[in-house]
Design an enzyme around this catalytic site. Sequence first.
Site, short mmCIF file in Angstrom:
data_model
loop_
_atom_site.label_atom_id
_atom_site.label_comp_id
_atom_site.label_asym_id
_atom_site.label_seq_id
_atom_site.Cartn_x
_atom_site.Cartn_y
_atom_site.Cartn_z
N PRO A 47 99.44 -29.19 42.97
CA PRO A 47 98.65 -29.95 44.03
C PRO A 47 97.43 -29.49 44.59
CG PRO A 47 100.40 -29.06 44.81
CD PRO A 47 100.52 -28.60 43.43
N ASP A 61 90.34 -31.81 35.51
CA ASP A 61 89.84 -32.70 36.39
C ASP A 61 89.36 -31.94 37.60
OD1 ASP A 61 90.72 -34.78 34.69
OD2 ASP A 61 92.48 -35.04 35.63
N LYS A 107 86.30 -37.10 37.70
CA LYS A 107 87.01 -38.34 38.37
C LYS A 107 87.01 -38.01 39.69
CE LYS A 107 89.82 -40.23 35.30
NZ LYS A 107 91.03 -40.45 34.64
N GLY A 121 95.66 -32.44 37.84
CA GLY A 121 96.12 -32.18 39.19
C GLY A 121 97.41 -32.88 39.14
N GLY A 122 98.51 -31.90 40.07
CA GLY A 122 99.73 -32.57 40.28
C GLY A 122 100.50 -32.62 39.12
N ASP A 123 101.06 -33.72 38.94
CA ASP A 123 101.85 -33.96 37.61
C ASP A 123 101.16 -34.87 36.62
OD1 ASP A 123 105.08 -33.86 36.53
OD2 ASP A 123 104.04 -35.73 36.07
N THR A 143 103.89 -32.32 41.82
CA THR A 143 103.11 -33.65 42.27
C THR A 143 102.74 -33.60 43.98
OG1 THR A 143 102.85 -36.08 42.09
CG2 THR A 143 105.08 -35.21 43.17
N ALA A 144 101.44 -34.20 43.88
CA ALA A 144 100.94 -33.92 45.50
C ALA A 144 101.63 -34.49 46.51
CB ALA A 144 99.53 -34.62 45.34
N MET A 161 96.18 -42.10 46.57
CA MET A 161 94.72 -42.75 46.62
C MET A 161 94.78 -43.74 47.61
SD MET A 161 95.06 -43.40 42.43
CE MET A 161 96.47 -43.66 42.41
N GLY A 194 96.52 -31.21 50.88
CA GLY A 194 97.64 -30.62 51.10
C GLY A 194 97.65 -29.37 50.15
N1 SAH Z 1 98.70 -36.67 39.17
C1 SAH Z 1 98.60 -36.42 40.58
C2 SAH Z 1 98.09 -37.50 41.33
C3 SAH Z 1 96.72 -37.92 40.78
S1 SAH Z 1 96.17 -39.44 41.92
C4 SAH Z 1 99.65 -35.89 41.32
O1 SAH Z 1 100.91 -35.73 40.72
O2 SAH Z 1 99.83 -35.47 42.29
C5 SAH Z 1 95.24 -38.62 42.93
C6 SAH Z 1 95.67 -38.76 44.48
O3 SAH Z 1 96.64 -37.64 44.69
C7 SAH Z 1 94.74 -38.57 45.40
O4 SAH Z 1 94.15 -39.76 45.81
C8 SAH Z 1 95.69 -38.24 46.48
O5 SAH Z 1 96.12 -39.38 46.94
C9 SAH Z 1 96.69 -37.29 45.81
N2 SAH Z 1 96.50 -35.90 46.10
C10 SAH Z 1 96.15 -35.12 44.91
N3 SAH Z 1 96.00 -33.85 45.46
C11 SAH Z 1 96.09 -33.81 46.65
C12 SAH Z 1 96.17 -33.10 47.79
N4 SAH Z 1 96.04 -31.58 47.60
N5 SAH Z 1 96.54 -33.21 49.15
C13 SAH Z 1 96.69 -34.77 49.27
N6 SAH Z 1 96.71 -35.65 48.29
C14 SAH Z 1 96.39 -35.09 47.09
#
Ligand code: SAH
Length: 511
Positions: free
Chosen positions: A13, A36, A58, A89-91, A119-120, A173, A202
């Site tokens: 995240p 990304d 993006k 980012g995230g998963d 994931t975030a 989002m 976060g």
């Molecule tokens: N694949 C990613 C999500 C991608 S969509 C995952 O699993 O986390 C992008 C959205 O993820 C952003 O609009 C926001 O809502 C969230 N996001 C990603 N990083 C974040 C962070 N550090 N803190 C808060 N929200 C985050």
Amino acid sequence: MTGGRVYLVGAGPGDPGLITVRGKEVLSRADVVVYDYLVSPRLLECAPRHAEKIYAGKRGSSHALEQDEIEWILVDRARFGANVVRLKGGDPFVFGRGGEEALALAGAGIPFEVVPGVTAAIAAAAYSGIPVTHRGLSSAVALVTGHETPAKDEPALHWQALGQWKGTLAFYMGVENIEQICASLVEHGLAADTPAAVIQWGTTPAQKVVVATVAGLAEAARASGVKPPAIIIVGDCVALREKLRWFETRPLFGRRVMVTRARTQASELSRRLEELGAETVELPVIRIEPARDPRPLKKAARRLSDFDWVIFTSANGVEAFFAAARSEGLDARALAGVRVAAIGPATAARLAAFGIRADLEPAESTSASLEEALSARGALQGARVLCLRADIAPKDFEDALAARGASVTAIAAYRTVRENADAETAAGMLARGEVDWVTFTSASTVTNLAALVRPETLNRSGATVASIGPLTSAAARALGLDVAAEAREHTIEGLVDCIVRHEDGRLGAPL
Ligand code: SAH
């Protein structure tokens, strides 16, 4: 040619420490990395230097590359045999279009692997002190897109079901639609006083959390200027944050500290500062490269019997010498007939690793101390001395040996190269006033910084200077720097303590 493979890797995240072990491993041997906007830049440093790094972008609606271009790059590079890491980012499979990319790879017959990530929603909640499930408070958690507005003709979400959901809701989002999201939940039956939070950036040093009731969240978020990327968390477990917040309460949270990397203890300093919540900016790394002309070192390795003494001034010199010897088909026996001097314990230790015990290691790790020791042994008059050193080392030492009657051959065994991109980033941050603290752990770290940034720029930057002890402070003051804090105990721990104490004092001081 054998084809390559594509790894769809979750970068986590934001906090670079939250990538998985598997993710870091495949990244460390990638030939191509397609990454990304939300991927921590620090993770890119885990990829090999030679790896091709492609920014896919993006951010909101502005894309550096279109989705089909990204997919084409993955397929194309893998067909040419590259190991490709698609870092998301995230998963990768949670709102990351990872599914689409995997389908494209499957369709093209490219072998791929998915490395999940944190994931975030779950990570940002955890770093805000919010457990997304909790016995008696929340028995389910839903990951929901905040992109689908309830006003659409054919909503992709079942708002009725979300309003009745007995658990935690996490909207990705959703910042732009926060008003409609919260209103729609209440309209469909969620109690208006249900606790809710929006978490921006976060798990990073820029994390900002706004807590309100679901009915009041949109207004509170607007008042605090919350912007994407942010997650909206709705549910009773948000209330646990009051007792469980831990991330932003660390003593140096939100503080940006500049740390030099010229010495080995720099990473130890960074680690301690980060554990206390600080964001560290490491000063330009110096990279060691082979000498431009390798012939003199190779020739010296073959002809060591021409010398009485060989002096190693650093561990890098030891490495360079043995590399040259190896390339000439030689080994440690090349040093058999010659006496060996080493400046500093790290140099002696590196020699020992090659099976060589230094005949002389001066009491202090300085060239002056070595010169004294050699001279005291009467070893210099008429002696043939080979000095293996860095390209940028001053010539004083050789001159001093020559003045005492030695015939000195100096060879630049390696080059030290400054990483320019890093230098510009560090200097730019200072000039823009984005640094809270600058740390000095030795006089050489002062010189290092002064080579990049003018002392007046630093003094005007608003950053507070902390030094490890009186000698370092004196070196900084000699260059015109204001030193505001000095460690009581002259160790890395002492330096960290002094910053924390200073911060405490600042918080406690009357306005
Ligand atoms: N694949 C990613 C999500 C991608 S969509 C995952 O699993 O986390 C992008 C959205 O993820 C952003 O609009 C926001 O809502 C969230 N996001 C990603 N990083 C974040 C962070 N550090 N803190 C808060 N929200 C985050």
